[in-house]
Scaffold this active site. Structure first.
Site, PDB file in Angstrom:
ATOM      1  NE  ARG A  70      31.439  -5.922  74.732  1.00  0.00           N
ATOM      2  CZ  ARG A  70      30.814  -6.214  73.590  1.00  0.00           C
ATOM      3  NH1 ARG A  70      31.503  -6.399  72.485  1.00  0.00           N
ATOM      4  NH2 ARG A  70      29.501  -6.303  73.547  1.00  0.00           N
ATOM      5  CB  ILE A 104      27.648  -9.315  76.395  1.00  0.00           C
ATOM      6  CG1 ILE A 104      28.633  -8.267  76.933  1.00  0.00           C
ATOM      7  CG2 ILE A 104      28.027  -9.691  74.979  1.00  0.00           C
ATOM      8  CD1 ILE A 104      30.098  -8.774  76.991  1.00  0.00           C
ATOM      9  CB  SER A 105      25.036  -4.152  77.162  1.00  0.00           C
ATOM     10  OG  SER A 105      24.175  -4.711  78.123  1.00  0.00           O
ATOM     11  CD  GLN A 106      25.556  -0.034  71.130  1.00  0.00           C
ATOM     12  OE1 GLN A 106      24.352  -0.133  71.381  1.00  0.00           O
ATOM     13  NE2 GLN A 106      26.065   0.938  70.414  1.00  0.00           N
ATOM     14  N   PRO A 107      29.076  -1.996  73.974  1.00  0.00           N
ATOM     15  CG  PRO A 107      31.211  -2.637  73.255  1.00  0.00           C
ATOM     16  CD  PRO A 107      29.751  -2.773  72.919  1.00  0.00           C
TER      17      PRO A 107
END
Ligand code: SAH
Length: 214
Positions: free
Chosen positions: A34, A60-63
């Site tokens: 990431r 960028i989205s949350q994992p």
């Protein structure tokens, strides 16, 4: 002794603790770097479980959300997958390790070009990044086993659902552009579409047309 940096060990623990149990998804989350998808300034935060800003005012989205949506898609090695909202390319990279091919579409040229270059450099060869409008998928792209929308839609367009094969699954955040949306999973079966609401999420809006700004 593991040579993993502590923040990456915590990353796995957090995903498990929050309920991700699919081993293939967990291994994939571990394998995709990431730190290569976030801005230089955010590199040290890459393994925090939070969304981060990228270019063009997007995120960028949350994992956890990436892992959760991926798990819900129940991917198989021969699946052809459509993603709307390439952003950094991170979600596409995660998907690509679990399926046959990913077509990902982004309405900002800067983001599409950036993601394409990044994914190529990292060796992801089964991803096509397209600059375009996810509300207007070219007919020539065919139908998809899975569709994932990573930007908030006020409703799921009927013509997008129609791009699913029978047995196909679509997942999208549905709700108002401002505030909270609900992750919705639609399954296409012989008789029609089955719709299930999953969890609350927050995504940047899906906007029609390609972006005029770079
Ligand atoms: N999946 C991304 C994060 C998505 S953020 C990642 O892993 O990094 C949502 C993205 O959807 C933004 O980049 C935004 O520009 C894009 N987007 C919004 N509306 C769109 C549309 N109609 N077509 C294609 N992309 C769109």
């Amino acid at each position: 002794m593991s040579s993993e940096p502590p923040e990456k060990m915590m990353f796995q623990l957090t995903l498990r603790r929050r309920g991700i149990s699919d081993q293939a998804v967990l291994r994939t989350m571990e394998a995709v770097p990431r730190e290569n998808f976030v801005t230089a300034a955010d590199r040290r935060h890459a393994y925090r479980d939070s969304a981060l800003g990228i270019a063009c005012g997007q995120t960028i989205s949350q994992p956890f959300v990436v892992a959760y949506m991926t798990e819900q898609l129940q991917l198989q090695k021969d699946h052809k997958v459509l993603e709307i909202g390439t952003g950094s390319g991170y979600q596409a990279a995660v998907l690509s390790r679990l399926c046959g091919h990913v077509l990902t579409i982004e309405r900002y040229r800067t983001l599409a070009d950036g993601a394409r270059a990044r994914l190529e450099k990292l060796g992801y060869h089964n991803i096509e990044v397209m600059f375009g409008d996810g509300f207007d998928i070219p007919p020539g792209a065919g139908d998809f086993d899975r569709i994932i929308v990573t930007a908030a839609m006020e409703q799921i367009p009927e013509k997008l659902q129609q791009r699913l094969v029978t047995g196909g699954i679509l997942i999208a955040p549905v709700g108002p552009h401002q505030g909270t949306q609900t992750l919705v999973r639609v399954t296409r079966n012989e008789g029609g579409f089955d719709r299930r609401e999953l969890v609350d999420v927050r995504f940047v809006p899906a906007l029609p047309g390609i972006a005029r700004e770079l």
